[in-house]
Write an enzyme that holds these catalytic residues in place. Sequence first.
Site, mmCIF file in Angstrom:
data_model
loop_
_atom_site.group_PDB
_atom_site.id
_atom_site.type_symbol
_atom_site.label_atom_id
_atom_site.label_comp_id
_atom_site.label_asym_id
_atom_site.label_seq_id
_atom_site.Cartn_x
_atom_site.Cartn_y
_atom_site.Cartn_z
ATOM 1 N N HIS A 49 0.832 -1.200 0.000
ATOM 2 C CA HIS A 49 0.000 0.000 0.000
ATOM 3 C C HIS A 49 0.867 1.251 0.000
ATOM 4 C CE1 HIS A 49 -3.974 -1.873 1.681
ATOM 5 N NE2 HIS A 49 -3.536 -2.482 0.588
ATOM 6 N N GLU A 51 0.985 4.057 1.833
ATOM 7 C CA GLU A 51 1.569 4.533 3.080
ATOM 8 C C GLU A 51 2.736 3.645 3.510
ATOM 9 O OE1 GLU A 51 -2.899 5.399 3.104
ATOM 10 O OE2 GLU A 51 -1.633 3.688 2.647
ATOM 11 N N CYS A 97 -5.696 2.031 5.587
ATOM 12 C CA CYS A 97 -6.436 0.810 5.914
ATOM 13 C C CYS A 97 -6.259 0.426 7.376
ATOM 14 C CB CYS A 97 -6.010 -0.341 5.001
ATOM 15 S SG CYS A 97 -4.302 -0.877 5.237
ATOM 16 N N CYS A 107 -2.003 -0.221 7.277
ATOM 17 C CA CYS A 107 -1.273 1.044 7.177
ATOM 18 C C CYS A 107 -1.518 1.939 8.386
ATOM 19 C CB CYS A 107 -1.653 1.759 5.890
ATOM 20 S SG CYS A 107 -1.076 0.879 4.423
#
Length: 165
Positions: A49, A51, A97, A107
């Site tokens: 992801h 981040e 998330c 994240c």
Amino acid sequence: MRLALQQAAFCEPIPTAFCVGCILVARLPDSEPIVLSKGFSRELPGNTHAEANALAKLEGLSSLQLKSLVSPWPREAVPVIEDLYPLVDVYTTLEPCSVRTSGLPACADALIRARIRRCIIGVQEPDDFVKCEGAQKMKDAGIEVIWYSGLEQECLDTARRGHDI
């Protein structure tokens, strides 16, 4: 947020995940904001992801690279990541998330562990895949959460690129 949207545009769309961009910015006393790291979804191997990628890239910098980014550093010692995180604002196009169906760390948890100062979010994660509670998790952990106003639809449309919604 525009820089985060630019990062999201690099993301390869797939129907089972969002396209997200993230920027880590340090705000040192008496200094202009400094972009420390950028990331986008699936940039690094392993269904990653945005981040997590931005954090991983920042953590991969040498002390010399860090020093050059934050020069002049207001303290005597050479900067280390742990010194920077409390000064970091995270700009992300989609709410971080709180759960991963892949089993990878969420994240929101990574940002909490890093002890960032603030998270500026482009749009709330829709319930397309999971119910996201990342913003609330971060608030509960003492991170300031700001919902960026004005680009919500653009952030959502970018996130859903490649989806049949």
